[in-house]
Design a protein around this motif. Sequence first.
Motif, mmCIF file in Angstrom:
data_model
loop_
_atom_site.group_PDB
_atom_site.id
_atom_site.type_symbol
_atom_site.label_atom_id
_atom_site.label_comp_id
_atom_site.label_asym_id
_atom_site.label_seq_id
_atom_site.Cartn_x
_atom_site.Cartn_y
_atom_site.Cartn_z
ATOM 1 N N ILE A 1 -5.927 10.901 0.262
ATOM 2 C CA ILE A 1 -5.389 10.875 -1.103
ATOM 3 C C ILE A 1 -6.026 11.999 -1.926
ATOM 4 O O ILE A 1 -5.348 12.669 -2.721
ATOM 5 N N VAL A 2 -7.331 12.218 -1.719
ATOM 6 C CA VAL A 2 -8.003 13.336 -2.390
ATOM 7 C C VAL A 2 -7.363 14.656 -1.978
ATOM 8 O O VAL A 2 -7.128 15.551 -2.810
ATOM 9 N N TYR A 3 -7.055 14.780 -0.677
ATOM 10 C CA TYR A 3 -6.401 16.008 -0.201
ATOM 11 C C TYR A 3 -5.047 16.205 -0.879
ATOM 12 O O TYR A 3 -4.693 17.329 -1.265
ATOM 13 N N ASP A 4 -4.282 15.127 -1.022
ATOM 14 C CA ASP A 4 -2.977 15.233 -1.686
ATOM 15 C C ASP A 4 -3.130 15.767 -3.109
ATOM 16 O O ASP A 4 -2.338 16.597 -3.560
ATOM 17 N N GLN A 5 -4.146 15.271 -3.808
ATOM 18 C CA GLN A 5 -4.368 15.732 -5.175
ATOM 19 C C GLN A 5 -4.779 17.200 -5.203
ATOM 20 O O GLN A 5 -4.326 17.973 -6.061
ATOM 21 N N LEU A 6 -5.642 17.598 -4.258
ATOM 22 C CA LEU A 6 -6.063 18.990 -4.194
ATOM 23 C C LEU A 6 -4.904 19.914 -3.860
ATOM 24 O O LEU A 6 -4.767 20.996 -4.439
ATOM 25 N N ALA B 1 0.830 -1.206 0.000
ATOM 26 C CA ALA B 1 0.000 0.000 0.000
ATOM 27 C C ALA B 1 0.864 1.254 0.000
ATOM 28 O O ALA B 1 0.546 2.242 -0.670
ATOM 29 N N ALA B 2 1.974 1.222 0.744
ATOM 30 C CA ALA B 2 2.863 2.381 0.784
ATOM 31 C C ALA B 2 3.483 2.638 -0.582
ATOM 32 O O ALA B 2 3.605 3.787 -1.022
ATOM 33 N N ARG B 3 3.885 1.576 -1.278
ATOM 34 C CA ARG B 3 4.485 1.742 -2.613
ATOM 35 C C ARG B 3 3.485 2.286 -3.609
ATOM 36 O O ARG B 3 3.851 2.998 -4.547
ATOM 37 N N LEU B 4 2.208 1.965 -3.406
ATOM 38 C CA LEU B 4 1.163 2.463 -4.300
ATOM 39 C C LEU B 4 0.692 3.860 -3.911
ATOM 40 O O LEU B 4 -0.184 4.420 -4.564
ATOM 41 N N GLY B 5 1.278 4.399 -2.852
ATOM 42 C CA GLY B 5 0.917 5.741 -2.412
ATOM 43 C C GLY B 5 -0.379 5.809 -1.636
ATOM 44 O O GLY B 5 -0.971 6.880 -1.492
ATOM 45 N N LEU B 6 -0.837 4.679 -1.081
ATOM 46 C CA LEU B 6 -2.111 4.640 -0.366
ATOM 47 C C LEU B 6 -1.958 4.900 1.118
ATOM 48 O O LEU B 6 -2.953 5.131 1.805
ATOM 49 N N GLY B 7 -0.736 4.833 1.640
ATOM 50 C CA GLY B 7 -0.521 5.044 3.060
ATOM 51 C C GLY B 7 -0.633 3.763 3.859
ATOM 52 O O GLY B 7 -1.301 2.802 3.454
ATOM 53 N N SER B 8 0.007 3.741 5.023
ATOM 54 C CA SER B 8 0.041 2.523 5.832
ATOM 55 C C SER B 8 -1.313 2.185 6.436
ATOM 56 O O SER B 8 -1.657 1.008 6.592
ATOM 57 N N VAL B 9 -2.102 3.203 6.797
ATOM 58 C CA VAL B 9 -3.388 2.938 7.454
ATOM 59 C C VAL B 9 -4.308 2.138 6.545
ATOM 60 O O VAL B 9 -4.920 1.146 6.964
ATOM 61 N N LEU B 10 -4.413 2.566 5.292
ATOM 62 C CA LEU B 10 -5.259 1.824 4.355
ATOM 63 C C LEU B 10 -4.710 0.416 4.138
ATOM 64 O O LEU B 10 -5.478 -0.545 3.976
ATOM 65 N N GLY B 11 -3.388 0.266 4.165
ATOM 66 C CA GLY B 11 -2.792 -1.060 4.044
ATOM 67 C C GLY B 11 -3.203 -1.973 5.181
ATOM 68 O O GLY B 11 -3.563 -3.145 4.963
ATOM 69 N N TYR B 12 -3.180 -1.457 6.406
ATOM 70 C CA TYR B 12 -3.618 -2.249 7.562
ATOM 71 C C TYR B 12 -5.100 -2.618 7.449
ATOM 72 O O TYR B 12 -5.495 -3.761 7.728
ATOM 73 N N LYS C 1 -4.957 25.116 1.732
ATOM 74 C CA LYS C 1 -4.838 23.664 1.845
ATOM 75 C C LYS C 1 -5.194 23.184 3.242
ATOM 76 O O LYS C 1 -5.718 22.082 3.417
ATOM 77 N N ASP C 2 -4.899 24.024 4.248
ATOM 78 C CA ASP C 2 -5.200 23.635 5.626
ATOM 79 C C ASP C 2 -6.691 23.418 5.832
ATOM 80 O O ASP C 2 -7.106 22.558 6.613
ATOM 81 N N ARG C 3 -7.515 24.208 5.137
ATOM 82 C CA ARG C 3 -8.974 24.066 5.274
ATOM 83 C C ARG C 3 -9.431 22.704 4.768
ATOM 84 O O ARG C 3 -10.254 22.029 5.398
ATOM 85 N N TRP C 4 -8.880 22.263 3.629
ATOM 86 C CA TRP C 4 -9.274 20.965 3.088
ATOM 87 C C TRP C 4 -8.713 19.827 3.920
ATOM 88 O O TRP C 4 -9.361 18.784 4.072
ATOM 89 N N LEU C 5 -7.519 20.010 4.464
ATOM 90 C CA LEU C 5 -6.967 18.992 5.358
ATOM 91 C C LEU C 5 -7.856 18.828 6.585
ATOM 92 O O LEU C 5 -8.168 17.708 7.010
ATOM 93 N N PHE C 6 -8.285 19.935 7.154
ATOM 94 C CA PHE C 6 -9.147 19.929 8.331
ATOM 95 C C PHE C 6 -10.491 19.289 8.018
ATOM 96 O O PHE C 6 -11.007 18.467 8.788
#
Length: 653
Positions: A428-433, A51-62, A375-380
């Motif tokens: 992942i959506v936030y990263d794209q934004l 999941a990390a190699r695919l850029g999905l993050g460890s949480v989604l992998g777990y 960006k902080d607003r979308w992260l929040f």
Amino acid sequence: MAIASLPRTKRRHTQSRVAYDIGGCDTSRMESFLLQATIYLGAAVIAVPLAARLGLGSVLGYLLAGIVIGPLTGLVGTEAQDIQHFAEFGVVMMLFLIGLELEPRALWDMRDRLIGLGGLQVVVTTVAIMGGCLLMGYSWTISFAVGMIFALSSTAIVLQTLTEKGLMQTGGGRATFSVLLTQDIAVIPMLAVLPLLAVPAVMQLGPDGSVQRVDTHQDDHHGAMSLVEGLPGWGVTLVTLGAVIAVILAGIYLIRPVFRYIHHARLREMYTALALLMVVSIAVLMGMVGLSPALGTFLAGVVLANSEFRHELESDLEPFKGLLLGLFFITVGAGINFSLLFDEPGYILTLTLSVMLIKGVILYALSLLFKVKGKDRWLFTLGLAQAGEFGFVLISFSLQQGVLSQGQSNTLLLVVALSMLITPLLFIVYDQLSRRMVDHEEADEDEVDEQGTVIIAGIGRFGQIVNRLVQSAGFSTVVIDSNLTTVQTMRKFGFRGFFGDPTRPDLLNAAGLEDAKVLVVAIDNKESAVKLVAYARKARPDLHIIARARDRVHVYELYDAGANDIVREMFDSSLRAGRYALENLGLTEFEAAEAEETFYHHDRTALRELAALWKPGVPVAEVPEYVKRSKELNTDLETALAARQQADDNKKK
């Protein structure tokens, strides 16, 4: 017949048989435990790196690992819920470690956001979701309970993801943490209110819309110790305050002597044992007085934030925290009830997305109210839109108290789990934004109305020293930086700077690019730095350009773009550190300085030679000519240093 009443020989035979049976039972349990451990660890080792190699993050992998070993393959079963209670201790450790990073003064400075931003989020979300449940025909008690459950977000997933992505210190990260901390505190009054919502033998709507009779039943947990059971209200308050004060005083006065005592044992594992003992004992104490263990350990971490043992505690607990959190995420994935989801997919998905949409709208509105920008607003907004692990606790407690029926609790558990599963996708959506947005989208760039002999692009740690040195020598500078906070801080200390993108030609021209003698490129982004050097060289072929480089490859890129002097940001400081090391290894100051000078000149010569062999876009290790010449130059350096040392020895003779 009791064993004690048997004859000696028969008793000995019976005892041995009992021991054999017990041993066989223990062996069976041990094998089962080892099998389960193998399944959980194996799933994590396979899924998380992928999941990390695919850029999905460890949480989604777990989470995906849990889904595979649970609902999909059935490798784990009902024991996942028991393991989840154990794994929730990872959340406790995480908040303790976060507390270690926050000094009490910093926590006090957060009070406005804790009370205002966090408090409003909990209250408004509870009321909004409660209103939605009332419209669906549920009683006000059920609606209120559901509102409180969904007002909470996932501390484990959000903080883990923010830490992984390096977003904790951003404005959005700090606002998110404030809300999560407030939610953890709010769990305490929520647990106190839920029993008041239970009515014996109430009539409630079932999941299919039918009216069902639900008898309340309380699980007193007789096996668990409680310091407040049976006490009057004022007694509970006094005991609770006493427990909090005890944690604070222990952190201030007890930890140092205990650490000194452990230090005399000179056993590394004792530090780890002490760290675990601290966290476990505080969690147990908080549980005995009815407080959140996570909140108690967070408070202890804040108390110890100024302790000299802080880093020791962090290093000892970090591996346990990571492993337990990963195990918790796996159990969440394994516990998703796909059969219920497949029975009513439209209903369940609509509920899940509705909850996340309601929370998202409220969070976005609060970000506007509290001026969380860009960006902080979308992260929040995207980061806190899910339900959280404390929702599992409240749902279970509501079922025990008779506030919810079994069918309702099953539905809510599934909605919580699905929302947590969707959360990594929202990041992942936030990263794209964030890639499409610029940090200064909410602020207008300054109009540059000054011109100087020296233009400095970037006023971070590197650029500000250059600026101060040049100004102290009597030369005028014009500073441009794209970070508004940095420019504002600079102005507070009496240094004028302009907020804007230094790669923009119009800003450079307004700053006096046509007449300037020197351009200093000190911006952090490597690509932007190369772009700026290339433009300036094209616009002013005679301009002297000094550029900061991150590494050797960046040096080659800047050199190719047209920079005159290129300074690796760590090179000079590393040379000084190496010279100090030589002086303490027996060389005189003169000999160490000569060795430093020899290395400096050789390295500059080598850089020019290797720059001609460098190929853009190709790793240097994959260019044979580069590797070969680099080895030859290293040999030349060793020869030059040896010759210098021999010359110094001859002078001494």
